[in-house]
Each structure stands twice: as structure tokens, then as C-alpha cells.
Write an enzyme that holds these catalytic residues in place. Structure first.
Site, PDB file in Angstrom:
ATOM      1  CE  LYS A 193      -3.187   2.537   2.706  1.00  0.00           C
ATOM      2  NZ  LYS A 193      -2.076   4.255   2.231  1.00  0.00           N
ATOM      3  CD  GLU A 268      11.215   4.244   9.979  1.00  0.00           C
ATOM      4  OE1 GLU A 268      11.780   5.260  10.578  1.00  0.00           O
ATOM      5  OE2 GLU A 268      11.687   4.222   8.396  1.00  0.00           O
ATOM      6  CB  CYS A 302      11.295   9.021  10.219  1.00  0.00           C
ATOM      7  SG  CYS A 302      12.532   7.906   9.507  1.00  0.00           S
ATOM      8  CD  GLU A 399       9.253  12.071  12.953  1.00  0.00           C
ATOM      9  OE1 GLU A 399      10.198  12.110  12.442  1.00  0.00           O
ATOM     10  OE2 GLU A 399       7.979  12.013  13.170  1.00  0.00           O
TER      11      GLU A 399
END
Length: 497
Positions: A193, A268, A302, A399
Site C-alpha cells: 500500500k 519504522e 524520519c 517531530e
């Protein structure tokens, strides 16, 4: 700034103009609902293509196709060296279509075209070729046992089965390859996906995999929004979910997976990676490394080194140097010559980055440079450096996932206390240490709670190096030997002689 729009090649234009389908069971299919999703070029803000908007019904069809392919002898009984040959052929086809795929990634994500070619595509080809060497090496062991009598005891490594893989928009093709290659090498079947914002390169990958000779149903792609991912996580006939994305969505996947069939999960997730600069560091190298670590990919990475801890003796020079580098960056449309940083992925994400930066300013942060949107048709934000910070500020703890750097001063020379501050985040994905003293560097590396640590470089990516995080940055590892633990089951077999 270079915001003038240049057009991609005619080949890319022809690809965008296709009537795109999902790859299920070796065939292009439209969504059962008939609905479509718009694909928007973040550099222009314009709709460039449409893809099917899948649903749980489409996921179910894809799972049946993947299960059938997994049980089919054409895949299940394929010799390991034949899987290796398929992977190598897949890499060759990606390389042969490198220019087209790179342009599709630039349209998909907004990244500068050279970054797509030299960074994402080249590393993806290398990873597939690295992974192609593994099918013949995924071995079990003979085990000496202590039970009375004589025994022949050994282990086998079996593919886990049907794997659903959900990848993000910040590296659409590269993140897909990180997951597809080891799963196929292990003998699993895959349903990918792609992110709803960036589905295009995944569709071409599926086409190339079929051309490479993978049996029908071994590699499937279902496009659509969050409902597709939710259906994958809760499907009772999926054996594993591999997800890269936000920590919030990762938690939802774990919950859905546990509530259905306790499928295995690898994650992750997010990061707030610390960069520690000691007073003896090569400052020119550190400044360029810090700038690359936060402004590459417009900070939408990330592992981005988003919080810098600079020693008081070099703090001012670091802030000034990174701010100068930020102001010199050529920000613009990814197809334009000389562009170094592209747009953010969407209007909504642009608003989020802007809002979080403004919240930091309200809490007392000082904007050294940047801190504002760039007026254009696309979703551009100025490379930003913030100072006058406290550890409890939101811009230091959360973040942002944009080109926004927080620089903090430390006055201590005690490694344990520096490490305690660097480890204060809930995340633990990456970090870097800048010093000429390798004794200090390795002592500090041992104290940092992160999965990937660079010394005098923020991030080192290699196909053989395992990648993943501590704490809320995820479960499991990508790349290297360790990734196969996510796609294989260990079976113990013992026979008395």
C-alpha cells in the site's frame, strides 16, 4: 529560490495520462467502488493523475490473490537461486527505467530530480542486488541437544506468508523497495500500500516486477487512503504487517493486528534525532553535515537531525553557519536546474509545519532564519533555524517533519549528562556525534539510545547496515541480515536416532 515550473519528459507525461489501476493477481484492476483518488504534484499544487481509491473489499481480493500465489508451487517450490535471478532482473529493469522512475518520484514527492536519481533510485537498485544474494543463504542450523540418547536436531527457516506493507510518502519508491526486496527474497508474497499522496512509482514497480518474471499474485499493489491500511491490519488471513510512518498510526496498526489474528508487526516510526557537536569538531564539516541532516528532503525524513546540542564554545558559530547555509539553499520546483530543496508534501502538511514552528516562537524560540512559507503555487517552506530554546519546548520535543532545526547550547563536559539530554526524547531512531576525538565519539555512541549513529556524519545508509529504532521509533530492523527475521519463521525439528 527557483519556483519556475519546468515540465517532465514526454514519457513521464504519457505515464501520468494513463488510466491507472491496482495490480492484483497479475492484472490491473479498478477499485470495486469505482472511486478514484487525485494525485497532486506538491511542487505545483496541481492534479497530475488519478488512481483507484481502494477499500476493504479490494484488500480482501488482493489477500486471496497473494495467498493463492504463496501456496502455488510456481512460487512456493521455486529454488532459492531462481528467486535471486528474479530479484536481479527486477533491479536491471529499474535501472533501465531509471530516468522515467526518477521523474515520477519528483512528480510524486517533489524531491529534486538529482536526489531522485542519485539518492533514491541508485540506492534502491543497490539494495535489490544486495538482497538478491540472500535467498541461498537463509539457512537453518544443526543443533546439539542434551536429551538422553542420540538425536538429529535442526532448524528450518520458512517464509512467514502473506505480507502487507504500508509505506510513506517521503521516499515512495525507496521505502517500497526496502520492504519488497527482503520479503520476496524470503519467499513471501506481498501486498503493497503506497501512501495515498504518492502512489505512482509503486504502480510502475509492480509492472516491472511482472515483467521481471515474478509469478502473478506474488507482488500486488492496492492504492487508497487509511481505510486500506486499516483493512490490512485487521485482515485475518494476513500473516504480517510492515509499516513505515507516524507513531500514532503505528499504535493503531498494533491494536488492529492484535484484535484480529495476532499477525506479526514490524514498525519504522518517528524520530527527533539529536546531533551532538563537541568543541573540537571540524566546524566546517559539522555545519555542512547539520544542514544536510535537516534540510535534505525538506526535513521530511524520519532520521532528520532536528535538534542540535552544540557546546558553548562553538554554539554561536554553529548557529551562524547553519543559518548561512539555509539562506543559500536553492529552494524550488524539483525539475529545475540547481534546486537543492523541494516542497513539503501537501497543503495540510505545510500548515502543520508552519503551525508547529509558530507555536515554538510563542513559547520563546528565536527565529534565526526562515520561519515562514514561500508564496508560490506549490507547498514550499523556508529552511528554518531556531535558537533561544529550552528542552521542554514543543519544537525540541516533537517531530515537526519539516526543514526546521532547533539548536540548543550545552555547557557540560560530562558525557553521561550530555547523553541524558540527548536521550530525553521518546524516540530513538538516529543520532550523530561530531568530534575529532574518536575515544570521545565511541564512548558517546555507546551511551546514545538510537538505532543508527553517525560519527562526523549524520546518517550513513548502506544496504548491509541494519536500520531501525529504539523505543517509540519502532520494532524490528530494515536492511542487512536482520531484516529477514521479520519475514521468516524458525521451525525446530528433532528425531531420535
Amino acid at each position: 529560490m527557483n519556483l519556475q515550473l519546468r515540465s517532465p519528459s514526454s514519457a513521464t507525461g504519457e505515464f501520468l495520462a494513463r488510466r491507472h489501476g491496482m495490480m492484483i493477481g497479475g492484472e490491473w484492476k479498478q477499485a470495486v467502488s469505482g472511486q478514484l483518488c487525485d494525485v497532486i504534484d506538491p511542487g505545483s499544487g496541481k492534479i497530475v493523475a488519478q488512481v483507484p481509491n481502494g477499500s476493504a473489499e479490494d484488500v480482501d481480493i488482493a489477500v486471496r490473490a497473494a495467498r493463492g500465489a504463496f501456496e502455488n508451487p510456481s512460487w512456493r517450490a521455486m529454488k532459492p537461486n531462481e528467486r535471486s535471478k528474479l530479484l536481479w532482473r527486477f533491479a536491471d529493469l529499474i535501472e533501465a527505467n531509471l530516468d522515467l522512475l526518477a521523474e515520477i518520484e519528483t512528480v510524486n514527492n517533489g524531491m529534486p530530480l538529482p536526489v531522485a536519481k542519485v539518492g533514491h533510485l541508485a540506492s534502491s537498485i543497490d539494495l535489490i542486488r544486495y538482497t538478491a544474494g540472500w535467498p541461498t543463504k537463509l539457512t537453518g542450523e544443526t543443533i546439539p541437544v542434551s536429551a538422553p540418547g542420540e538425536w538429529h536436531a535442526y532448524t528450518l527457516r520458512d517464509p512467514i506468508g502473506v505480507v502487507c506493507q504500508i509505506v510513506p510518502w517521503n521516499g515512495p519508491l525507496m521505502m517500497a523497495v526496502w520492504k519488497i526486496a527482503p520479503a520476496l527474497a524470503a519467499g513471501c508474497t506481498v501486498i503493497l500500500k503506497p501512501a495515498e499522496q504518492t502512489p505512482l512509482s509503486a504502480l510502475l514497480l509492480a509492472e516491472l516486477a511482472l515483467e521481471a518474471g515474478f509469478p502473478k499474485g506474488v507482488f500486488n499493489v492496492v492504492t487508497g487512503g487509511g481505510s486500506v491500511g486499516a483493512a490490512m491490519a485487521s485482515h485475518p488471513d494476513v500473516d504480517k504487517i510492515a509499516f513505515t510512518g507516524s507513531t500514532q498510526v503505528g499504535r493503531a496498526i498494533v491494536t488492529a493486528s492484535a484484535a484480529s489474528n495476532l499477525k506479526r508487526v514490524s514498525l519504522e516510526l518517528g524520530g527527533k534525532s539529536p546531533v551532538i557537536i563537541f568543541p573540537d569538531a571540524d566546524l566546517e564539516s559539522a555545519i555542512s553535515g547539520v544542514a544536510a541532516g535537516i534540510f535534505s528532503g525538506a526535513g521530511q525524513i524520519c532520521t532528520a537531525g532536528s535538534r542540535v546540542y552544540a557546546h558553548r564554545d562553538v554554539f554561536d558559530r554553529i548557529v551562524e553557519g547553519v543559518a548561512t547555509a539555509a539562506e543559500a539553499l536553492n529552494v524550488g520546483y524539483g525539475f529545475n536546474e540547481g534546486v537543492q530543496m523541494g516542497p513539503l508534501i501537501s497543503s495540510a502538511h505545510l500548515d502543520r509545519v508552519s503551525s508547529m514552528t509558530n507555536a515554538g516562537v510563542r513559547e520563546g524560540a528565536t527565529v534565526v532564519t526562515g520561519g515562514e512559507q514561500i508564496s508560490s503555487e506549490g507547498y514550499f517552506y523556508k529552511p528554518t533555524v531556531l535558537a533561544s530554546l529550552r528542552p521542554d519546548m514543543s519544537v525540541v520535543k516533537e517531530e515537526i517533519f519539516g526543514p526546521v532545526l532547533s539548536v540548543l547550547r550545552y555547557d557540560d563536559d560530562d558525557l553521561d549528562r550530555i547523553a541524558t539530554e540527548a536521550n530525553s526524547s521518546v524516540y530513538g531512531l538516529a543520532a550523530s556525534i561530531w568530534t575529532r576525538d574518536f575515544k570521545v565519539a565511541h564512548k558517546m555512541a555507546a551511551r546514545i539510545r538510537a538505532g543508527t549513529i553517525g560519527i562526523n556524519r549524520h546518517f550513513v545508509g548502506d544496504s548491509a547496515l541494519p536500520f531501525g529504532g529504539f523505543r517509540q521509533s519502532g520494532w524490528g530492523r530494515e536492511r542487512g541480515r536482520e531484516v529477514f527475521d521479520s519475514y521468516l519463521e524458525t521451525k525446530s525439528i528433532a528425531s531420535p536416532l
